[in-house]
Write an enzyme that holds these catalytic residues in place. Structure first.
Site, PDB file in Angstrom:
ATOM      1  N   SER A 119       0.586  -1.633   9.328  1.00 43.32           N
ATOM      2  CA  SER A 119       0.511  -3.067   9.631  1.00 43.32           C
ATOM      3  C   SER A 119      -0.265  -3.268  10.928  1.00 43.32           C
ATOM      4  O   SER A 119      -0.187  -2.451  11.854  1.00 43.32           O
ATOM      5  CB  SER A 119       1.913  -3.665   9.787  1.00 43.32           C
ATOM      6  OG  SER A 119       2.469  -3.957   8.512  1.00 43.32           O
ATOM      7  N   GLY A 173       7.078   0.010  11.578  1.00 44.12           N
ATOM      8  CA  GLY A 173       7.665  -1.063  12.373  1.00 44.12           C
ATOM      9  C   GLY A 173       6.637  -1.842  13.169  1.00 44.12           C
ATOM     10  O   GLY A 173       5.419  -1.628  13.042  1.00 44.12           O
ATOM     11  N   ASN A 181      -0.309   1.139   3.494  1.00 46.68           N
ATOM     12  CA  ASN A 181       1.043   0.569   3.358  1.00 46.68           C
ATOM     13  C   ASN A 181       1.294  -0.550   4.357  1.00 46.68           C
ATOM     14  O   ASN A 181       1.090  -0.361   5.570  1.00 46.68           O
ATOM     15  CB  ASN A 181       2.084   1.662   3.620  1.00 46.68           C
ATOM     16  CG  ASN A 181       2.267   2.586   2.445  1.00 46.68           C
ATOM     17  OD1 ASN A 181       1.466   2.588   1.521  1.00 46.68           O
ATOM     18  ND2 ASN A 181       3.330   3.362   2.474  1.00 46.68           N
ATOM     19  N   ILE A 182       1.789  -1.657   3.852  1.00 51.52           N
ATOM     20  CA  ILE A 182       2.023  -2.822   4.705  1.00 51.52           C
ATOM     21  C   ILE A 182       3.393  -3.433   4.401  1.00 51.52           C
ATOM     22  O   ILE A 182       3.648  -3.857   3.274  1.00 51.52           O
ATOM     23  CB  ILE A 182       0.912  -3.880   4.471  1.00 51.52           C
ATOM     24  CG1 ILE A 182      -0.439  -3.291   4.883  1.00 51.52           C
ATOM     25  CG2 ILE A 182       1.213  -5.169   5.238  1.00 51.52           C
ATOM     26  CD1 ILE A 182      -1.633  -4.011   4.312  1.00 51.52           C
ATOM     27  N   ASP A 183       4.236  -3.423   5.391  1.00 49.75           N
ATOM     28  CA  ASP A 183       5.527  -4.091   5.279  1.00 49.75           C
ATOM     29  C   ASP A 183       5.762  -5.024   6.469  1.00 49.75           C
ATOM     30  O   ASP A 183       6.040  -6.211   6.304  1.00 49.75           O
ATOM     31  CB  ASP A 183       6.663  -3.059   5.184  1.00 49.75           C
ATOM     32  CG  ASP A 183       7.995  -3.716   4.844  1.00 49.75           C
ATOM     33  OD1 ASP A 183       8.009  -4.942   4.602  1.00 49.75           O
ATOM     34  OD2 ASP A 183       9.022  -3.022   4.820  1.00 49.75           O
ATOM     35  N   SER A 238      11.471   0.251  -1.359  1.00 53.14           N
ATOM     36  CA  SER A 238      12.180   1.298  -0.607  1.00 53.14           C
ATOM     37  C   SER A 238      13.594   1.426  -1.165  1.00 53.14           C
ATOM     38  O   SER A 238      14.051   0.558  -1.923  1.00 53.14           O
ATOM     39  CB  SER A 238      12.247   0.920   0.876  1.00 53.14           C
ATOM     40  OG  SER A 238      13.108  -0.200   1.044  1.00 53.14           O
ATOM     41  N   GLU A 289       4.209  13.809   1.355  1.00 51.98           N
ATOM     42  CA  GLU A 289       3.878  13.557   2.769  1.00 51.98           C
ATOM     43  C   GLU A 289       3.914  14.848   3.573  1.00 51.98           C
ATOM     44  O   GLU A 289       4.828  15.661   3.446  1.00 51.98           O
ATOM     45  CB  GLU A 289       4.836  12.525   3.388  1.00 51.98           C
ATOM     46  CG  GLU A 289       4.543  12.300   4.870  1.00 51.98           C
ATOM     47  CD  GLU A 289       5.162  11.026   5.465  1.00 51.98           C
ATOM     48  OE1 GLU A 289       5.370  10.058   4.724  1.00 51.98           O
ATOM     49  OE2 GLU A 289       5.422  11.033   6.676  1.00 51.98           O
ATOM     50  N   ASP A 348       8.920   3.771  -2.495  1.00 52.95           N
ATOM     51  CA  ASP A 348       8.469   4.080  -1.141  1.00 52.95           C
ATOM     52  C   ASP A 348       9.507   4.987  -0.461  1.00 52.95           C
ATOM     53  O   ASP A 348      10.704   4.670  -0.453  1.00 52.95           O
ATOM     54  CB  ASP A 348       8.334   2.746  -0.376  1.00 52.95           C
ATOM     55  CG  ASP A 348       7.630   2.896   0.963  1.00 52.95           C
ATOM     56  OD1 ASP A 348       6.823   3.824   1.115  1.00 52.95           O
ATOM     57  OD2 ASP A 348       7.893   2.053   1.858  1.00 52.95           O
ATOM     58  N   GLY A 383       2.710   3.018   7.789  1.00 53.57           N
ATOM     59  CA  GLY A 383       2.808   2.419   9.123  1.00 53.57           C
ATOM     60  C   GLY A 383       1.520   1.717   9.509  1.00 53.57           C
ATOM     61  O   GLY A 383       1.092   1.795  10.664  1.00 53.57           O
TER      62      GLY A 383
HETATM   63  P1  13P Z   1       4.505  -0.952   8.523  1.00 55.48           P
HETATM   64  O1  13P Z   1       5.832  -0.952   9.191  1.00 55.48           O
HETATM   65  O2  13P Z   1       3.403  -0.668   9.490  1.00 55.48           O
HETATM   66  O3  13P Z   1       4.238  -2.205   7.748  1.00 55.48           O
HETATM   67  O4  13P Z   1       4.476   0.280   7.475  1.00 55.48           O
HETATM   68  C1  13P Z   1       5.048   0.132   6.219  1.00 55.48           C
HETATM   69  C2  13P Z   1       5.145   1.421   5.472  1.00 55.48           C
HETATM   70  O5  13P Z   1       4.560   2.421   5.812  1.00 55.48           O
HETATM   71  C3  13P Z   1       5.978   1.438   4.277  1.00 55.48           C
HETATM   72  O6  13P Z   1       6.106   2.708   3.731  1.00 55.48           O
HETATM   73  O1  G3H Z   2       8.535   2.485   5.570  1.00 58.68           O
HETATM   74  C1  G3H Z   2       9.407   1.651   5.586  1.00 58.68           C
HETATM   75  C2  G3H Z   2       9.228   0.312   4.973  1.00 58.68           C
HETATM   76  O2  G3H Z   2       8.852  -0.623   5.956  1.00 58.68           O
HETATM   77  C3  G3H Z   2      10.461  -0.097   4.245  1.00 58.68           C
HETATM   78  O3  G3H Z   2      11.441  -0.523   5.136  1.00 58.68           O
HETATM   79  O4  G3H Z   2      13.311   0.909   4.411  1.00 58.68           O
HETATM   80  O5  G3H Z   2      13.718  -1.157   5.806  1.00 58.68           O
HETATM   81  O6  G3H Z   2      13.037  -1.350   3.402  1.00 58.68           O
HETATM   82  P1  G3H Z   2      12.990  -0.513   4.662  1.00 58.68           P
HETATM   83 ZN    ZN Z   3       6.096   4.317   5.144  1.00 59.33          ZN
END
Ligand code: 13P
Ligand code: G3H
Ligand code: ZN
Length: 311
Positions: free
Chosen positions: A216, A181, A256-258, A50, A134, A82, A214
């Protein structure tokens, strides 16, 4: 094998009814934990950065770390931007070695989103870099953009064909009820996704790769670990794994997984400090964080994404 773009991996994922994991990376331990899991399971991988990650860790450090992961594992890995929000940011990543970028024009009105996305595609394709666009807006927080639930909007299937043909994007992120989130649904609310929209988008764009942001699951084991060892997270609810598996069997090729990475790492480090209050060597607690990420990503690859052995 050098870094790859997403063309081949999405073609195989679409045909094979599975998805490739796109994991957000911010430092060496996160990159190592993810790539060790993928290497063991021979899974293709998207490592995404990101603009916040780029500010935190520096563009060059992240590129070199991801290049090291490619050299160590021999896996097909795409390095992806991202939520790029400007042409200049996308250009800077393309010029600086990324093989894929997202231009997120979803906060603009439709025509401006089309124009901005097309500008990025026209530039990126000269360098064999793939582009994700998107349509529709997810709720939640990403970098400095905070989209409230009221402002979030599902993707309109009537727009997708026009958007994809006019912009030339290689994949499309859609909004079907996921959000960024750890707090995706209100406490007590039953998680639901608009599979009818995903199905309709798939009908309008046969063979075209769709992206789920989103996504996760906010794995309860890690939320509990955070809270057991001194954290204070309110009830967090993510996307149920069976919904992600269903999406992966449909047109979704990138998940996508963060947040799950953040939770795994934070839970493991909190636990480490609680059990070993005398430790002060970062390798000890960061090592536990890395191992937790590795285990979590192994679980995603085998039980959610279905991309084991597809590298
Ligand atoms: P999460 O917050 O669900 O992991 O989504 C991450 C994401 O979409 C990053 O672009
Ligand atoms: O979509 C967002 C991702 O979780 C990245 O988060 O912008 O805080 O690095 P960030
Ligand atoms: Zn995202």
């Amino acid at each position: 094998m050098p870094l790859v773009n997403t063309t081949e991996m999405f073609k195989k994922a679409y045909e094979g009814g599975y998805a490739v994991g796109a994991f957000n990376v911010n430092n060496m331990e996160i990159i190592q934990g993810i790539t060790q899991a993928a290497s063991k399971l021979r899974a293709p991988l998207i490592l995404q950065v990101s603009s916040g990650a780029r500010k935190y860790a520096n563009h060059t450090y992240l590129v070199k770390l991801v290049e090291a992961a490619v050299e160590e594992t021999g896996l097909p890995i795409a390095l992806h931007l991202d939520h790029g929000d400007t042409f200049e940011l996308c250009k800077s990543c393309i010029d600086g070695g990324f093989t894929s970028v997202m231009i997120d024009g979803s906060h603009h009105d439709y025509e401006d989103n089309v124009a901005l996305t097309k500008q990025v595609v026209d530039y990126a394709h000269q360098f064999n870099v793939t582009v994700e666009g998107e349509l529709g807006q997810l709720a939640g927080i990403e970098d400095d953009v905070n989209v409230s639930e009221e402002d979030a909007s599902f993707t309109n299937p009537d727009q997708v064909y026009d958007f994809v043909t006019r912009t030339g994007v290689d994949s499309l992120a859609i909004a079907i009820g996921t959000s960024h989130g750890a707090y995706k649904f209100k406490p007590g609310q039953k998680p639901q996704l608009r599979f009818d929209i995903l199905e309709e988008v798939g009908r309008r764009l046969p063979g075209f790769p769709i992206v789920l942001h989103g996504a996760s699951s906010v794995i309860p084991e890690f939320v509990e670990m955070v809270n057991q060892y001194g954290g204070k997270m309110p009830d967090a609810i993510g996307i149920p794994e069976e919904m992600l598996r269903k999406a992966a069997s449909m047109a979704v090729c990138k998940i996508n997984i963060d947040s799950d990475l953040r939770l795994a790492m934070t839970g493991a480090i909190r636990k480490h400090f609680a059990l070993h209050p005398e430790h002060f060597d970062p390798r000890q607690y960061l090592g536990d964080g890395r191992a937790a990420i590795e285990g979590m990503v192994e679980h995603k690859i085998t039980k959610v994404l279905g991309c084991e052995g597809k590298a």
